[in-house]
Write an enzyme that holds these catalytic residues in place. Sequence first.
Site, PDB file in Angstrom:
ATOM      1  N   SER A 267     -17.388   8.512  -7.920  1.00 14.03           N
ATOM      2  CA  SER A 267     -17.872   7.178  -8.215  1.00 14.03           C
ATOM      3  C   SER A 267     -18.710   6.678  -7.049  1.00 14.03           C
ATOM      4  CB  SER A 267     -16.679   6.234  -8.477  1.00 14.03           C
ATOM      5  OG  SER A 267     -17.112   4.932  -8.800  1.00 14.03           O
ATOM      6  N   CYS A 268     -19.478   5.593  -7.288  1.00 18.95           N
ATOM      7  CA  CYS A 268     -20.282   4.995  -6.204  1.00 18.95           C
ATOM      8  C   CYS A 268     -20.629   3.575  -6.626  1.00 18.95           C
ATOM      9  CB  CYS A 268     -21.528   5.832  -5.918  1.00 18.95           C
ATOM     10  SG  CYS A 268     -22.647   6.009  -7.317  1.00 18.95           S
ATOM     11  N   GLY A 269     -21.856   3.125  -6.358  1.00 19.47           N
ATOM     12  CA  GLY A 269     -22.254   1.789  -6.774  1.00 19.47           C
ATOM     13  C   GLY A 269     -22.692   1.730  -8.215  1.00 19.47           C
ATOM     14  N   TRP A 299     -18.944   1.420  -9.585  1.00 16.36           N
ATOM     15  CA  TRP A 299     -18.402   0.159  -9.093  1.00 16.36           C
ATOM     16  C   TRP A 299     -19.041  -1.060  -9.768  1.00 16.36           C
ATOM     17  CZ3 TRP A 299     -14.028  -0.788  -6.897  1.00 16.36           C
ATOM     18  CH2 TRP A 299     -13.781  -2.065  -6.379  1.00 16.36           C
TER      19      TRP A 299
END
Length: 317
Positions: A267-269, A299
């Site tokens: 996952s990330c932004g 996110w």
Amino acid sequence: MAAAAAAAGRRGFSSYLVTPKELNAALLRNPPSPISTDARVIPLCAAWFLPNDERTGIQAFREQRIPKARFFDIDKVIDRRSPYPHMLPDAKGFAGAMSELGVRKEDVVVVYDTKELGIFSAPRVGWTLRLFGHENVHILNNFKLWVDEGYPTESGELYSVECCPYPIPELDEARVATFEQAKEVALDYNKEGAEGVQVLDARPHGRFTGQAPEPREGLSSGHMPGSISLPFSELLDPATKAFPSPEKLRSILSKKGVDPNKPIISSCGTGVTACVVDAALEVAGYGTPESRKVYDGSWTEWAQRVQPSENLILKSE
């Protein structure tokens, strides 16, 4: 032997990551040609910058690119119905974008980023192509080294390419993590009988702890319960901004406590640098395509959809 080598060149490269030297040699052997019916080697620029950056991908592409490269716009080849940025397009939209780029199903595609950022957005486009069944796709490691080592570049406006029909593919949904799946993992964290799915968060550590703000205004920073902070920059060589050796990647992942035998969600932004983590896992030999997923909404979706009463956004020192 020569015929076998030529055939191998048409099929693709031996590994997912391709060096500037390997790509240059392949382009000299087999340049993109509108009249050739053989599989071509096509450089695909995936230049992209965060929304709080004044630079844009198309500007970077115009300023300096690999000769005859095409530009894949992460912000336009998307699910336009989604409220979240650059979510995966549907199969018809993907096929249309590939047709406009003049890419054929059998072409060998090598995706690359910007010289300024190094490895950043190319893994996202490489992941997207793979999800839609484009078999011969690779990542250049990387365009910064391509420029530094003096390989040819060009600049200027986009030139027209001959469109070609790209068959509408099927999306491999098994490699995409949904909000519901990520939430189930977070709710199961530390519970007896849980599957032990690992969530690797590629954002900078300050955003993970909640000490630094998100680049998108109004979005709370923090992290999912049980997730592991793995800033994507820590997976790259600090000088070249390229992926290091598989051995070095395994060492980094091991020190972070990542178990190669347990399922992983990256996952990330907004789902871009999560694919840097996913590519690093592949290069390091961690897991299999079946045991690794990327949380597409990441996110940005998580922070907007979880309820405050659920306590699913954690902050730490």
